[in-house]
Design a protein around this motif. Sequence first.
Motif, PDB file in Angstrom:
ATOM      1  N   MET A   1       0.841  -1.183   0.000  1.00 49.23           N
ATOM      2  CA  MET A   1       0.000   0.000   0.000  1.00 49.23           C
ATOM      3  C   MET A   1       0.885   1.244   0.000  1.00 49.23           C
ATOM      4  O   MET A   1       1.662   1.449   0.923  1.00 49.23           O
ATOM      5  CB  MET A   1      -0.895  -0.014   1.242  1.00 49.23           C
ATOM      6  CG  MET A   1      -1.476   1.320   1.579  1.00 49.23           C
ATOM      7  SD  MET A   1      -2.330   1.300   3.154  1.00 49.23           S
ATOM      8  CE  MET A   1      -3.096   2.878   3.049  1.00 49.23           C
ATOM      9  N   TYR A   3       1.755   5.135   0.597  1.00 49.30           N
ATOM     10  CA  TYR A   3       1.315   6.230   1.460  1.00 49.30           C
ATOM     11  C   TYR A   3       1.656   7.522   0.730  1.00 49.30           C
ATOM     12  O   TYR A   3       2.761   7.668   0.224  1.00 49.30           O
ATOM     13  CB  TYR A   3       2.053   6.212   2.793  1.00 49.30           C
ATOM     14  CG  TYR A   3       1.913   4.928   3.569  1.00 49.30           C
ATOM     15  CD1 TYR A   3       0.887   4.761   4.492  1.00 49.30           C
ATOM     16  CD2 TYR A   3       2.818   3.896   3.392  1.00 49.30           C
ATOM     17  CE1 TYR A   3       0.773   3.591   5.220  1.00 49.30           C
ATOM     18  CE2 TYR A   3       2.716   2.723   4.112  1.00 49.30           C
ATOM     19  CZ  TYR A   3       1.692   2.575   5.028  1.00 49.30           C
ATOM     20  OH  TYR A   3       1.577   1.414   5.740  1.00 49.30           O
ATOM     21  N   THR A   5       1.774  11.769   0.978  1.00 48.90           N
ATOM     22  CA  THR A   5       1.710  12.980   1.786  1.00 48.90           C
ATOM     23  C   THR A   5       1.683  14.169   0.841  1.00 48.90           C
ATOM     24  O   THR A   5       2.066  14.061  -0.323  1.00 48.90           O
ATOM     25  CB  THR A   5       2.917  13.109   2.735  1.00 48.90           C
ATOM     26  OG1 THR A   5       4.097  13.308   1.964  1.00 48.90           O
ATOM     27  CG2 THR A   5       3.058  11.889   3.626  1.00 48.90           C
ATOM     28  N   GLU A  15       5.417  10.158  -2.056  1.00 49.21           N
ATOM     29  CA  GLU A  15       4.800   8.842  -1.977  1.00 49.21           C
ATOM     30  C   GLU A  15       5.828   7.834  -1.508  1.00 49.21           C
ATOM     31  O   GLU A  15       6.971   7.831  -1.969  1.00 49.21           O
ATOM     32  CB  GLU A  15       4.252   8.421  -3.339  1.00 49.21           C
ATOM     33  CG  GLU A  15       3.465   7.114  -3.266  1.00 49.21           C
ATOM     34  CD  GLU A  15       2.786   6.766  -4.570  1.00 49.21           C
ATOM     35  OE1 GLU A  15       1.743   7.359  -4.855  1.00 49.21           O
ATOM     36  OE2 GLU A  15       3.334   5.916  -5.290  1.00 49.21           O
ATOM     37  N   ARG A  19       5.595  -0.579   3.399  1.00 50.85           N
ATOM     38  CA  ARG A  19       4.785  -0.491   4.614  1.00 50.85           C
ATOM     39  C   ARG A  19       5.554   0.248   5.708  1.00 50.85           C
ATOM     40  O   ARG A  19       6.748   0.027   5.906  1.00 50.85           O
ATOM     41  CB  ARG A  19       4.419  -1.893   5.107  1.00 50.85           C
ATOM     42  CG  ARG A  19       3.469  -1.899   6.298  1.00 50.85           C
ATOM     43  CD  ARG A  19       2.991  -3.299   6.620  1.00 50.85           C
ATOM     44  NE  ARG A  19       4.026  -4.130   7.185  1.00 50.85           N
ATOM     45  CZ  ARG A  19       4.283  -4.222   8.497  1.00 50.85           C
ATOM     46  NH1 ARG A  19       3.585  -3.531   9.354  1.00 50.85           N
ATOM     47  NH2 ARG A  19       5.245  -5.016   8.931  1.00 50.85           N
ATOM     48  N   ILE A  99       0.245  13.456   5.864  1.00 53.48           N
ATOM     49  CA  ILE A  99      -0.347  12.311   5.162  1.00 53.48           C
ATOM     50  C   ILE A  99      -1.775  12.602   4.714  1.00 53.48           C
ATOM     51  O   ILE A  99      -2.548  13.260   5.412  1.00 53.48           O
ATOM     52  CB  ILE A  99      -0.302  11.022   6.002  1.00 53.48           C
ATOM     53  CG1 ILE A  99      -0.660   9.823   5.124  1.00 53.48           C
ATOM     54  CG2 ILE A  99      -1.187  11.121   7.228  1.00 53.48           C
ATOM     55  CD1 ILE A  99      -0.222   8.496   5.651  1.00 53.48           C
ATOM     56  N   GLY A 101      -5.117  10.919   4.308  1.00 59.08           N
ATOM     57  CA  GLY A 101      -5.721   9.725   4.901  1.00 59.08           C
ATOM     58  C   GLY A 101      -5.004   9.285   6.155  1.00 59.08           C
ATOM     59  O   GLY A 101      -4.433   8.202   6.205  1.00 59.08           O
ATOM     60  N   GLU A 103      -5.902   8.010   8.801  1.00 62.31           N
ATOM     61  CA  GLU A 103      -6.356   6.760   9.409  1.00 62.31           C
ATOM     62  C   GLU A 103      -5.462   5.586   9.003  1.00 62.31           C
ATOM     63  O   GLU A 103      -5.385   4.591   9.715  1.00 62.31           O
ATOM     64  CB  GLU A 103      -7.821   6.479   9.054  1.00 62.31           C
ATOM     65  CG  GLU A 103      -8.098   6.242   7.587  1.00 62.31           C
ATOM     66  CD  GLU A 103      -8.181   7.503   6.722  1.00 62.31           C
ATOM     67  OE1 GLU A 103      -8.240   7.337   5.492  1.00 62.31           O
ATOM     68  OE2 GLU A 103      -8.183   8.632   7.247  1.00 62.31           O
ATOM     69  N   SER A 104      -4.754   5.705   7.888  1.00 57.63           N
ATOM     70  CA  SER A 104      -3.897   4.608   7.427  1.00 57.63           C
ATOM     71  C   SER A 104      -2.673   4.396   8.314  1.00 57.63           C
ATOM     72  O   SER A 104      -2.047   3.342   8.256  1.00 57.63           O
ATOM     73  CB  SER A 104      -3.455   4.850   5.983  1.00 57.63           C
ATOM     74  OG  SER A 104      -2.606   5.970   5.892  1.00 57.63           O
ATOM     75  N   ILE A 105      -2.339   5.373   9.142  1.00 54.73           N
ATOM     76  CA  ILE A 105      -1.180   5.208  10.032  1.00 54.73           C
ATOM     77  C   ILE A 105      -1.544   5.363  11.505  1.00 54.73           C
ATOM     78  O   ILE A 105      -0.674   5.384  12.360  1.00 54.73           O
ATOM     79  CB  ILE A 105      -0.039   6.190   9.675  1.00 54.73           C
ATOM     80  CG1 ILE A 105      -0.489   7.647   9.789  1.00 54.73           C
ATOM     81  CG2 ILE A 105       0.533   5.868   8.303  1.00 54.73           C
ATOM     82  CD1 ILE A 105       0.646   8.652   9.714  1.00 54.73           C
TER      83      ILE A 105
END
Length: 141
Positions: A1, A3, A5, A15, A19, A99, A101, A103-105
């Motif tokens: 996935m 990530y 920012t 990007e 992980r 970031i 989203g 919630e992804s971290i």
Amino acid sequence: MPYTTSCHCGAVSVEMQRRIKKLTRCNCSICRRYGALWAYQQRKAITVTADKGALTSYSWGKKSIEYYRCTNCGCITHYERTDRRPDGSDMSAVNMCNIIGPESIAAVPIRLLDGAGSWKVLREAAEPDLFASPAEEEPDD
């Protein structure tokens, strides 16, 4: 996935492909001023995209690290070592406070690094409330 920012104005995005296992909050003289939350990965696993003229860097002391920020909105986006390896295997850091989203971290452990003194990790724990918005919570019945 991956990530992604972004600075506040959107002129710079970063990007990360791998992980994220840990985040670092450092209390050294520059990181505490920036208020950054760093994720470390090899430079070759990070893609920086910026509008022309949108990035500037700052180095101090031994000038071994370049801290990058957006020239328009001022957000600190990432840093890189100045002694870059040709194969990109050197480590870079991305400011995860930017970031998209969060919630992804939210469950990723954050370690507090004593960069101001001992260079030891003082504590490590996830801080999901750091990324929560009270506006997103459901009202109690």
